[in-house]
Design a protein around this motif. Structure first.
Motif, short mmCIF file in Angstrom:
data_model
loop_
_atom_site.label_atom_id
_atom_site.label_comp_id
_atom_site.label_asym_id
_atom_site.label_seq_id
_atom_site.Cartn_x
_atom_site.Cartn_y
_atom_site.Cartn_z
N SER A 19 1.02 -0.65 0.32
CA SER A 19 -0.48 -0.16 -0.02
C SER A 19 1.19 1.19 -0.21
O SER A 19 0.40 1.83 -0.89
N LYS A 20 2.19 0.92 0.67
CA LYS A 20 3.01 2.26 0.84
C LYS A 20 3.14 2.36 -0.28
O LYS A 20 3.61 3.87 -1.35
N ALA A 21 3.87 1.35 -1.74
CA ALA A 21 4.41 2.05 -2.50
C ALA A 21 2.88 2.30 -3.54
O ALA A 21 3.69 2.24 -5.00
N ALA A 22 1.13 1.97 -3.46
CA ALA A 22 1.05 2.56 -4.30
C ALA A 22 1.13 4.17 -3.82
O ALA A 22 0.81 4.79 -4.87
N TYR A 23 1.07 4.42 -2.31
CA TYR A 23 0.38 5.69 -2.20
C TYR A 23 1.56 6.35 -2.83
O TYR A 23 1.76 7.88 -3.46
N GLU A 24 3.25 5.54 -3.14
CA GLU A 24 4.21 6.78 -3.69
C GLU A 24 3.91 6.96 -4.68
O GLU A 24 4.63 7.78 -5.37
N ALA A 25 3.62 5.97 -5.31
CA ALA A 25 3.14 6.02 -7.15
C ALA A 25 2.16 6.80 -7.40
O ALA A 25 2.48 7.89 -8.67
N LEU A 36 5.24 15.86 6.99
CA LEU A 36 3.40 15.19 7.15
C LEU A 36 3.51 13.63 5.91
O LEU A 36 3.77 13.70 4.93
N VAL A 37 3.65 12.83 6.79
CA VAL A 37 4.07 11.55 5.77
C VAL A 37 1.83 10.26 6.81
O VAL A 37 2.09 10.20 7.77
N LEU A 38 2.17 10.23 5.46
CA LEU A 38 1.11 8.72 5.75
C LEU A 38 1.63 7.48 6.11
O LEU A 38 3.06 6.91 5.83
N LEU A 39 1.13 6.84 7.11
CA LEU A 39 1.40 5.61 7.69
C LEU A 39 0.74 4.29 6.92
O LEU A 39 1.24 3.59 6.55
N GLU A 40 -0.78 4.22 6.91
CA GLU A 40 -0.73 3.64 6.71
C GLU A 40 -3.09 4.19 5.74
O GLU A 40 -3.34 4.94 6.98
N THR A 41 -3.60 2.70 5.48
CA THR A 41 -5.26 3.23 5.01
C THR A 41 -5.69 2.21 6.06
O THR A 41 -5.37 1.05 5.95
N ASN A 42 -6.59 2.45 6.87
CA ASN A 42 -7.06 1.40 7.66
C ASN A 42 -8.91 1.22 6.89
O ASN A 42 -9.80 1.84 7.30
#
Length: 292
Positions: A92-98, A249-255
Motif C-alpha cells: 500500500s505504501k508503494a501505491a501511495y508513493e506511485a 507530514l507522512v502517511l502511515l497506513e489506511t485502515n
C-alpha cells in the motif's frame, strides 16, 4: 464480528455496538461470530446485507470479502482488492508513493535478520506487515545498543520502518468526503493499550493544527482512499513532524475497517460534524454492495 484474528476482542466490541445502533435504526440484526462455519451460517441466515465488523486478518484482508462476493451478499466497507492491498503495509505504501503521496522509508526483512543486527539506523519501528491495531509493534530507540528480540508469534518477515517524530493525526473518509482531522495525544507510543484501554489516549477533534496541515490531511486521506480503491468508510493515519512543516507530514497506513464503537476515532469524527453513530451505521448499510 469476532473471528480468529489477533484483533478478535476489538471486533466483538465493534460488532456489539454496531448491532445495537442498527437495531435502534429499525433494522433486524443477527450477530454472527465468524468461525469456520461462517459460509454455512450465512447461507442459513440469508441476510439482505452483511455488516462487516471484523478486524485484522481474514476479516479485512480480502478473505471474507471474497467469500461474500462468492455468495453474492452485499457487504459494508471495501472490496477484495482494496482490502488486501491496504492490509499489506509495504504494497500500500508503494501505491501511495506511485501516486505522489508522502511515505516514510521502510524495508521488509527476515525476522532473524532483524534480531541479528540493526537493519537501519535507530530509531525505527518493527511491526508485522499485515496486522492492525498496533499488534506486535516494537519501537527501537535511538540509544538502543542491540537489535530487538522479537516474540515467537511474530511472522517470519516483518516491516522495519524509520521512526517519524511528532504528532499522531488521523482522518476518516466516508464515501468520497473526508470528515475531519483528529490529533491523538498519548504519554508514550500509540500502542494497543493506548488505543483501547481507558485513559490510554486523548483525542482532540478537530485537531488544533495549522490550517495547511489540516487541509493536507483531508486531501491525502481522500487520495489514499481512492488510490487503494476503497469504498464506504476508511481511516488514514499520519505522523507529522512539526519542525519540518508541510514536508514533515507522512502517511502511515489506511485502515479499511476502522474501529466502530461510539468512542472510536471514525464515529467520533462523524459525530463532530453532526453524524450520529446510528446514522453512520445506517449509511454504511445503505452503501453496502458486492461485485465491485
Amino acid at each position: 464480528m469476532g473471528g480468529p484474528s489477533a484483533e478478535r476482542e476489538v471486533s466483538l466490541s465493534t460488532g456489539r455496538e454496531c448491532a445495537a445502533a442498527l437495531r435502534g435504526e429499525g433494522f433486524e440484526v443477527v450477530e454472527l461470530d465468524a468461525g469456520r462455519d461462517l459460509c454455512d451460517r450465512l447461507r442459513a441466515t440469508s441476510p439482505d446485507v452483511v455488516f462487516n465488523a471484523l478486524h485484522g486478518r481474514w476479516g479485512e484482508d480480502g478473505c471474507v470479502q471474497g467469500l461474500l462476493e462468492w455468495l453474492g451478499l452485499p457487504y459494508t466497507h471495501s472490496g477484495v482488492l482494496a482490502s488486501a492491498l491496504a492490509m499489506d503495509k509495504q504494497r500500500s505504501k508503494a501505491a501511495y508513493e506511485a501516486a505522489g503521496l508522502p511515505v516514510v522509508h521502510s524495508l521488509i526483512c527476515e525476522k532473524a535478520q532483524v534480531m541479528a543486527g540493526h537493519v537501519m539506523d535507530p530509531p525505527y519501528v518493527v511491526k508485522p506487515n499485515n496486522e492492525g491495531s498496533s499488534v506486535g509493534v516494537y519501537l527501537v530507540n535511538a540509544a538502543a545498543d542491540a537489535p530487538p528480540q522479537l516474540s515467537d508469534d511474530m511472522p517470519a518477515e516483518v516491516m522495519v520502518e524509520a521512526f517519524v517524530p511528532g504528532r499522531e493525526l488521523t482522518t476518516t473518509v466516508m464515501g468520497d468526503k473526508a470528515l475531519t482531522v483528529t490529533d491523538i495525544l498519548t504519554d508514550g507510543w500509540y500502542d494497543y493499550d493506548a488505543k483501547y484501554k481507558p485513559g490510554g489516549s486523548r483525542h482532540v477533534v478537530p485537531a488544533d493544527i495549522p490550517q495547511p496541515i489540516f487541509d493536507l490531511c483531508m486531501e491525502y486521506a481522500v487520495r489514499a482512499h481512492d488510490v487503494l480503491g476503497c469504498r464506504g468508510v476508511s481511516r488514514t493515519d499520519f505522523r507529522w513532524d512539526e519542525a519540518r512543516g508541510e514536508a514533515g507530514l507522512v502517511l502511515l497506513e489506511t485502515n479499511t475497517q476502522p474501529g466502530m464503537t461510539p468512542t472510536s476515532l471514525s464515529p467520533e469524527q462523524a459525530a463532530s460534524i453532526g453524524i450520529g453513530f446510528g446514522a453512520l451505521c445506517r449509511w454504511m448499510v445503505e452503501d453496502a454492495s458486492c461485485n465491485r
